[in-house]
Design a protein around this motif. Sequence first.
Motif, PDB file in Angstrom:
ATOM      1  N   CYS A  10      10.596   0.783  13.785  1.00 29.06           N
ATOM      2  CA  CYS A  10       9.067   0.066  13.169  1.00 29.06           C
ATOM      3  C   CYS A  10       8.247   0.279  13.885  1.00 29.06           C
ATOM      4  O   CYS A  10       7.224   0.659  13.571  1.00 29.06           O
ATOM      5  CB  CYS A  10       9.744  -1.493  13.024  1.00 29.06           C
ATOM      6  SG  CYS A  10       8.107  -2.305  12.080  1.00 29.06           S
ATOM      7  N   GLU A  11       8.269  -0.149  15.268  1.00 26.15           N
ATOM      8  CA  GLU A  11       7.091   0.051  16.083  1.00 26.15           C
ATOM      9  C   GLU A  11       6.502   1.305  16.420  1.00 26.15           C
ATOM     10  O   GLU A  11       5.304   1.357  16.383  1.00 26.15           O
ATOM     11  CB  GLU A  11       7.634  -0.735  17.539  1.00 26.15           C
ATOM     12  CG  GLU A  11       6.431  -0.838  18.588  1.00 26.15           C
ATOM     13  CD  GLU A  11       5.295  -1.788  18.312  1.00 26.15           C
ATOM     14  OE1 GLU A  11       4.134  -1.596  18.476  1.00 26.15           O
ATOM     15  OE2 GLU A  11       5.598  -2.597  17.518  1.00 26.15           O
ATOM     16  N   ALA A  12       7.376   2.276  16.272  1.00 28.92           N
ATOM     17  CA  ALA A  12       6.767   3.547  16.502  1.00 28.92           C
ATOM     18  C   ALA A  12       5.972   3.890  15.208  1.00 28.92           C
ATOM     19  O   ALA A  12       5.101   4.725  15.225  1.00 28.92           O
ATOM     20  CB  ALA A  12       8.032   4.820  16.434  1.00 28.92           C
ATOM     21  N   ARG A  18      -1.356   3.110  12.636  1.00 28.38           N
ATOM     22  CA  ARG A  18      -2.784   2.612  13.342  1.00 28.38           C
ATOM     23  C   ARG A  18      -3.382   3.645  13.672  1.00 28.38           C
ATOM     24  O   ARG A  18      -4.642   3.720  13.742  1.00 28.38           O
ATOM     25  CB  ARG A  18      -2.383   1.411  14.484  1.00 28.38           C
ATOM     26  CG  ARG A  18      -1.974   0.262  13.988  1.00 28.38           C
ATOM     27  CD  ARG A  18      -1.799  -0.626  14.971  1.00 28.38           C
ATOM     28  NE  ARG A  18      -1.248  -2.059  14.738  1.00 28.38           N
ATOM     29  CZ  ARG A  18      -0.054  -2.414  14.902  1.00 28.38           C
ATOM     30  NH1 ARG A  18       0.815  -1.711  15.695  1.00 28.38           N
ATOM     31  NH2 ARG A  18       0.648  -3.529  14.389  1.00 28.38           N
ATOM     32  N   ALA A  19      -2.684   4.643  14.578  1.00 30.40           N
ATOM     33  CA  ALA A  19      -3.546   5.786  14.894  1.00 30.40           C
ATOM     34  C   ALA A  19      -4.032   6.680  13.970  1.00 30.40           C
ATOM     35  O   ALA A  19      -5.041   7.013  14.191  1.00 30.40           O
ATOM     36  CB  ALA A  19      -2.870   6.782  15.931  1.00 30.40           C
ATOM     37  N   LEU A  20      -3.406   7.074  12.875  1.00 29.10           N
ATOM     38  CA  LEU A  20      -3.826   7.590  11.756  1.00 29.10           C
ATOM     39  C   LEU A  20      -4.893   6.836  10.890  1.00 29.10           C
ATOM     40  O   LEU A  20      -5.880   7.488  10.748  1.00 29.10           O
ATOM     41  CB  LEU A  20      -2.639   7.779  10.524  1.00 29.10           C
ATOM     42  CG  LEU A  20      -1.626   8.946  11.321  1.00 29.10           C
ATOM     43  CD1 LEU A  20      -0.284   8.664  10.071  1.00 29.10           C
ATOM     44  CD2 LEU A  20      -2.040  10.199  11.056  1.00 29.10           C
ATOM     45  N   LEU A  21      -5.341   5.650  10.947  1.00 27.94           N
ATOM     46  CA  LEU A  21      -5.969   4.790  10.432  1.00 27.94           C
ATOM     47  C   LEU A  21      -7.227   4.915  11.314  1.00 27.94           C
ATOM     48  O   LEU A  21      -8.181   5.302  10.685  1.00 27.94           O
ATOM     49  CB  LEU A  21      -5.620   3.313  10.351  1.00 27.94           C
ATOM     50  CG  LEU A  21      -6.256   2.474   9.184  1.00 27.94           C
ATOM     51  CD1 LEU A  21      -6.349   3.045   8.013  1.00 27.94           C
ATOM     52  CD2 LEU A  21      -5.672   0.820   9.270  1.00 27.94           C
ATOM     53  N   ARG A  22      -7.239   5.045  12.551  1.00 29.02           N
ATOM     54  CA  ARG A  22      -8.252   4.996  13.290  1.00 29.02           C
ATOM     55  C   ARG A  22      -8.864   6.637  13.246  1.00 29.02           C
ATOM     56  O   ARG A  22      -9.924   6.806  13.401  1.00 29.02           O
ATOM     57  CB  ARG A  22      -7.869   4.963  14.869  1.00 29.02           C
ATOM     58  CG  ARG A  22      -7.919   3.446  15.227  1.00 29.02           C
ATOM     59  CD  ARG A  22      -7.663   3.188  16.796  1.00 29.02           C
ATOM     60  NE  ARG A  22      -6.521   3.859  17.294  1.00 29.02           N
ATOM     61  CZ  ARG A  22      -5.413   3.376  17.498  1.00 29.02           C
ATOM     62  NH1 ARG A  22      -5.263   2.059  17.063  1.00 29.02           N
ATOM     63  NH2 ARG A  22      -4.469   3.956  18.060  1.00 29.02           N
ATOM     64  N   GLN A  23      -8.113   7.383  13.069  1.00 28.22           N
ATOM     65  CA  GLN A  23      -8.598   8.786  12.816  1.00 28.22           C
ATOM     66  C   GLN A  23      -8.995   9.007  11.260  1.00 28.22           C
ATOM     67  O   GLN A  23      -9.633  10.241  11.055  1.00 28.22           O
ATOM     68  CB  GLN A  23      -7.394   9.720  13.041  1.00 28.22           C
ATOM     69  CG  GLN A  23      -6.991   9.625  14.546  1.00 28.22           C
ATOM     70  CD  GLN A  23      -5.856  10.806  14.749  1.00 28.22           C
ATOM     71  OE1 GLN A  23      -5.298  11.333  13.750  1.00 28.22           O
ATOM     72  NE2 GLN A  23      -5.556  11.001  15.861  1.00 28.22           N
ATOM     73  N   GLY A  24      -9.065   7.933  10.660  1.00 22.62           N
ATOM     74  CA  GLY A  24      -9.731   8.196   9.007  1.00 22.62           C
ATOM     75  C   GLY A  24      -8.649   8.758   8.074  1.00 22.62           C
ATOM     76  O   GLY A  24      -9.125   9.439   7.265  1.00 22.62           O
ATOM     77  N   GLN A  25      -7.542   8.721   8.289  1.00 18.80           N
ATOM     78  CA  GLN A  25      -6.481   9.097   7.598  1.00 18.80           C
ATOM     79  C   GLN A  25      -5.529   8.057   6.871  1.00 18.80           C
ATOM     80  O   GLN A  25      -4.461   7.883   7.229  1.00 18.80           O
ATOM     81  CB  GLN A  25      -5.462   9.970   8.319  1.00 18.80           C
ATOM     82  CG  GLN A  25      -6.167  11.204   8.927  1.00 18.80           C
ATOM     83  CD  GLN A  25      -5.361  12.122   9.630  1.00 18.80           C
ATOM     84  OE1 GLN A  25      -4.039  12.342   9.345  1.00 18.80           O
ATOM     85  NE2 GLN A  25      -5.764  12.571  10.922  1.00 18.80           N
ATOM     86  N   PRO A  26      -6.046   7.258   5.811  1.00 24.26           N
ATOM     87  CA  PRO A  26      -5.650   6.327   5.552  1.00 24.26           C
ATOM     88  C   PRO A  26      -4.137   6.520   4.512  1.00 24.26           C
ATOM     89  O   PRO A  26      -3.337   5.757   4.530  1.00 24.26           O
ATOM     90  CB  PRO A  26      -6.740   5.675   4.577  1.00 24.26           C
ATOM     91  CG  PRO A  26      -7.723   6.704   4.177  1.00 24.26           C
ATOM     92  CD  PRO A  26      -7.686   7.499   5.451  1.00 24.26           C
ATOM     93  N   CYS A  33       3.187   3.339   7.397  1.00 24.80           N
ATOM     94  CA  CYS A  33       3.410   2.106   7.243  1.00 24.80           C
ATOM     95  C   CYS A  33       4.585   1.549   6.532  1.00 24.80           C
ATOM     96  O   CYS A  33       5.524   0.661   6.583  1.00 24.80           O
ATOM     97  CB  CYS A  33       1.964   1.250   6.766  1.00 24.80           C
ATOM     98  SG  CYS A  33       1.893  -0.524   6.806  1.00 24.80           S
ATOM     99  N   TRP A  34       4.583   2.282   5.367  1.00 28.50           N
ATOM    100  CA  TRP A  34       5.770   2.211   4.543  1.00 28.50           C
ATOM    101  C   TRP A  34       6.909   2.511   5.211  1.00 28.50           C
ATOM    102  O   TRP A  34       8.155   1.996   4.944  1.00 28.50           O
ATOM    103  CB  TRP A  34       5.724   2.895   3.068  1.00 28.50           C
ATOM    104  CG  TRP A  34       4.956   2.235   2.064  1.00 28.50           C
ATOM    105  CD1 TRP A  34       3.474   2.498   1.713  1.00 28.50           C
ATOM    106  CD2 TRP A  34       5.227   0.797   1.589  1.00 28.50           C
ATOM    107  NE1 TRP A  34       3.204   1.417   0.825  1.00 28.50           N
ATOM    108  CE2 TRP A  34       4.226   0.544   0.423  1.00 28.50           C
ATOM    109  CE3 TRP A  34       6.376   0.211   1.619  1.00 28.50           C
ATOM    110  CZ2 TRP A  34       4.177  -0.747  -0.120  1.00 28.50           C
ATOM    111  CZ3 TRP A  34       6.407  -1.028   0.836  1.00 28.50           C
ATOM    112  CH2 TRP A  34       5.273  -1.354  -0.168  1.00 28.50           C
ATOM    113  N   ALA A  35       7.089   3.487   5.691  1.00 26.37           N
ATOM    114  CA  ALA A  35       8.126   3.960   6.868  1.00 26.37           C
ATOM    115  C   ALA A  35       8.583   2.892   7.794  1.00 26.37           C
ATOM    116  O   ALA A  35       9.940   2.456   7.867  1.00 26.37           O
ATOM    117  CB  ALA A  35       7.980   5.171   7.757  1.00 26.37           C
TER     118      ALA A  35
END
Length: 155
Positions: A10-12, A18-26, A33-35
């Motif tokens: 879960c943590e990974a 979060r990293a993908l969100l910061r990179q603009g890949q929602p 997040c679902w994973a």
Amino acid sequence: MAVSLGMSSCEAFLRLSRALLRQGQPDQALNSCWAAIREQPGSYEAYCLLAEIYNMTGSHQDALAGVYVAIRIDPSRAEAYHLKGISHRGLKEYGPAVEALRKALDIDPGLGAAYWDLALTYYQSGDRQAAAEICRALEKLDPELSKQLMTEVSR
């Protein structure tokens, strides 16, 4: 990298999201997040992040679904109520938004972002006086953020 090496947790997945969100890949952040939720269905953090992503993409009704699960998991934490307020504001449901944001501040009076969102909610609802009062309340906690907020609601 941990996920690509098969070390799924879960943590990974949350870190990847979060990293993908910061990179603009929602969209990719949402998948990750679902994973995380599949790995740990009772993760408060995962449902809050899910709501954050949905709010950022304008899917406020979907964000509310995630928020309600997070609140059911742990009703004593402010973050989910903060996200709930953002979701309701996005739906132009200002009364429930104010109620949720005030609940977040009751739980954590030091949550500067909730003051920000509460002031914006009042402002968007047309209550400029209440927005200014929140700016003044925030001034004691974070003068710089209060100044930025006052600039935002004074436009």
